[in-house]
Design a protein around this motif. Sequence first.
Motif: not given
Length: 409
Positions: A81, A85, A91-92, A94-95, A98-99, A263-264, A267
């Motif tokens: 991940l 990102t 960013v990691t 935050d991802r 969020r997910d 999701p991916s 994730i």
Amino acid sequence: MLGQKKTARSNGGLQGKRWLQHHIFSIKTLSLVVLAVQTSTMVLLLRYSRTSASGNHQQYIITTAVLLSEILKLTLSLGFLHIETGKMAKVTFDRLYRDVVLNVWETLKLAIPAFLYVVQNNLLFIALSNLDAATYQVTYQLKILTTAIFSWVILGKRLTPLHWLSLCFLMLGVSLVQVESSSWNENNSSLKASEVKGPLGDLDHPVEGLDESEDAPLPDVNEAHPNTEVSWLLGIFAVFVSCISSGFSGVYFERLVKKGTQPSLVIRNIQLGVFSIVFAVIAVSSDWSSIKEGGFFQGYTLTTWGVVLIQAFGGLIVSVTMKYADNILKGFATSLSIVMCTLVSWLVFGDAAPSTQFIIGTTIVISSTVLYGFAPQATVTSQMRGSQFSSTDSPHKVELRKRSVSDVV
């Protein structure tokens, strides 16, 4: 005339090279080899790690190995991940927030398959501690039957008569192998009992001429289950429960994949990993007294660490290769794996040589597995379009197939 012959020969040679490149050196063929080698290596290495310990070397605790494997899987997923990102920590995080955290309902849905996968991994160690690699591999193919039944009941997936025929042959082949293995274990158990009583006489009474202060040289038997028949039954029970767990978890995840946006893959692996570690820690707590006495890493060898690594990386390898594989290829890979495990188990580990009945049963299982892959899927409605994904696939494989099909559409 001679020029035409040379041209024809050169064209024939070129076509032959193209055929070799297309069929022998293709990505699908490579996937077949990788799947077969990964499955066989995992089974054989785990079997060796559970049976190679000498009398002076303590065996490792199964639950600790499963926990380490799950931690490594989650670490790898987080690493992927981070790469995905752009290697930016903010960013990691935050991802992930969020997910995984905010999308708590989707995350909680992964608790059930995560629990089942932890159970399967522990049962895998128990099964291969009590069964030879060949018997385990053949019997574990019953997961095709359990998955088909759960797909039929839960997803309403229709099976063709050819599918049901292959499943009937599968049950017949596994039954032949189990009858053979059961009879061999009964004979082996009787033989060990005679070995115990033969040289030493009745163990309840001292033997004349034997110093009572010295320990009698007892035969090398399984300390947990000195009766090999009991050990065999425990192994078979572990495989059967694992097949049921595998079938239900695969179908459950397939149902999740068909509903809504997904999701991916990374994730999904992280969501699974979080719950898997929680359940693995709970399993480790059941062995706390042994860990407190001998330590968390008691009995660990290079082979044990190899099992942990291949369990962690194996799922990722299979996920990638299944992007290029299909049900037919998976059937051939399973067949190759069974043959490899049977030969290595006999020639290297010194397990019983495959009898005629075992060979017949194994051949039927392999044939039914390949036939199940060749059987065309029953036509389904647009609402059941997702059933094109193999219900025998793991969540990673289902997700990959869903993404590849959506790209084409």
